[in-house]
Design a protein around this motif. Structure first.
Motif, PDB file in Angstrom:
ATOM      1  N   GLU A 178      84.039 -16.364  37.124  1.00 35.29           N
ATOM      2  CA  GLU A 178      83.205 -15.172  37.225  1.00 35.29           C
ATOM      3  C   GLU A 178      84.020 -13.901  37.382  1.00 35.29           C
ATOM      4  O   GLU A 178      85.172 -13.909  37.831  1.00 35.29           O
ATOM      5  N   THR A 211      80.352 -17.384  34.799  1.00 36.54           N
ATOM      6  CA  THR A 211      79.798 -18.523  35.526  1.00 36.54           C
ATOM      7  C   THR A 211      80.426 -18.580  36.911  1.00 36.54           C
ATOM      8  O   THR A 211      81.411 -17.890  37.188  1.00 36.54           O
ATOM      9  N   GLU A 212      79.881 -19.430  37.790  1.00 31.85           N
ATOM     10  CA  GLU A 212      80.431 -19.556  39.131  1.00 31.85           C
ATOM     11  C   GLU A 212      81.887 -20.021  39.100  1.00 31.85           C
ATOM     12  O   GLU A 212      82.662 -19.686  39.991  1.00 31.85           O
ATOM     13  N   ARG A 268      77.339 -10.135  38.738  1.00 31.53           N
ATOM     14  CA  ARG A 268      78.375 -11.112  38.411  1.00 31.53           C
ATOM     15  C   ARG A 268      78.206 -11.572  36.972  1.00 31.53           C
ATOM     16  O   ARG A 268      77.101 -11.889  36.530  1.00 31.53           O
TER      17      ARG A 268
END
Length: 402
Positions: free
Chosen positions: A324, A320-321, A317
């Motif tokens: 993503e 970022t969360e 991934r």
């Protein structure tokens, strides 16, 4: 050491203790792996909180749960319809409902459903799970709790059967109905001749294991004079090559027994067990997945923040969360994206003689899948990207795998 003597003694002890008004609290919690017990769990005890709370309860109210005479899902269309409303592909596994173990009428209905669990990326990896579904009065349904069942698994590793248990040696039954497996019913009939005080009614064959003879794992409905309503027990039977059979292990669970945090359905959703393992490099993740896994250090301006894998599948991934992009490679020639959203726009592009299937909304690409006849690949952008960005990212990923 075989558990036959211990089980018979436990049945006798349970009868004596019930006569004195005591109940052993030995049942396992839904949401965790079932634990070995030899006693039949009763549900006579209720707390004042359980009796007075409103809404759908998962706490095994005495008389609240009903075990159907016919557990086949085709005989229980309302339960099948309820679970089909839920997200039955979770954490990269498919949950196939095979039996209705019980239901409870509350402010709506609770269903306890036995499911066959198949990895979407390794179709030979199968197991079982007990899944609790709550359907409210408006027909909305959700999964509220789960319990994994690993055949042969006990708190000490593997059930002690008549021969050495080989990890992975258990075969999941294609059809669990007992009329399809008369040899399993016959083995249980031989083995239970020495049991007294309880009636074991086999309702399904969950799996077999070929050893020096055969191990059977049967789901049984158990009734006894001291139990006001039936409960379920997994019974392991070993039949040797000469046709002698014995019960070698049992493990039971009580319908509706749940962890305190998830005791009220419709309030909390139970997260499915996470099979992923994190790794520091893509090479390590590839080794775990059993495939070569090469990825660029960046996609555009996004750097890697997570690398993970499990058997047959690796993922990286970027970003970022909150923003993503994920890339997956798997051994199965299938859609491995884990993205089950509906999209209004579908298209395709050619990159290096491979057809890339794109899906998105409002001119943005959210996902793409492709394969090379040996492996499958997927690309997922959580917030969507332009067609140009998707093409550049996918080209970089394909070039890294040449």
């Amino acid at each position: 050491m075989k558990k036959m003597t211990a089980m018979v003694m436990a049945l006798v002890m349970a009868a004596g203790m019930t006569a004195c008004g005591n109940v052993n609290e030995t049942s396992s919690n839904v949401g965790a792996k079932i634990e070995n017990t030899a006693e039949v769990q009763t549900t006579d005890e209720q707390t004042e909180e359980t009796q007075n709370s409103e809404g759908a309860e998962m706490s095994g109210i005495d008389g609240g749960w009903i075990i159907p005479d016919e557990i086949d899902m085709d005989k229980n269309p309302e339960a099948r319809a309820a679970i089909e409303k839920t997200f039955v592909k979770m954490m990269d596994a498919e949950y196939e409902p095979v039996a209705l173990l019980g239901k409870q009428v509350v402010a709506g209905t609770n269903y306890c459903i036995l499911c066959k669990v198949t990895s979407l990326y390794n179709h030979t990896r199968q197991n079982y799970a007990v899944v609790y579904v709550y359907e409210d009065l408006e027909g909305k349904a959700e999964i509220t709790d789960t319990m994994d069942i690993t055949l042969g698994n006990t708190e000490n590793g593997y059930a002690e059967t008549g021969a050495e248990n080989i990890e992975g040696g258990w075969s999941i039954s294609d059809e669990i109905a007992l009329d399809k497996h008369p040899e399993a019913s016959a083995a249980l009939e031989k083995a239970r001749e020495t049991l007294v005080g309880a009636e074991y009614e086999p309702v399904a064959l969950l799996g077999t294991q070929a050893v020096a003879g055969t191990n059977y794992c049967l789901l049984c409905k158990v009734t006894a004079v001291w139990v006001e309503q039936p409960t379920y027990v997994l019974v392991y039977v070993y039949e040797d090559l000469e046709g002698n059979a014995e019960i070698t292990y049992t493990t039971d669970f009580t319908l509706g027994d749940a962890d305190e945090e998830y005791s009220e359905t419709g309030e909390e959703k139970m997260e499915m067990p996470n099979p992923w393992v994190e790794y520091s490099t893509a090479e390590e993740a590839g080794r775990e997945a059993g495939l070569a896994f090469n990825v660029p250090e960046k996609l555009g301006e996004k750097s890697i923040y997570l690398i993970q894998a499990f058997d047959g599948l690796a993922e990286v991934r970027y970003g970022t969360e909150d923003n993503e992009i994920s890339y997956r490679k798997g051994r199965e020639v299938d859609d491995i994206s884990g993205d089950h959203n509906d999209y209004n726009e579908n298209s395709a592009m050619e990159i290096d003689d491979m057809t890339i299937y794109l899906r998105g909304n409002d001119g943005k690409v959210f996902g793409a899948v492709w394969n090379d006849d040996e492996y499958s690949y997927s690309y997922y952008a959580a917030n969507g990207v332009s067609m140009e960005t998707a093409q550049a990212d996918i080209t970089a990923l394909i070039n890294e795998n040449k």
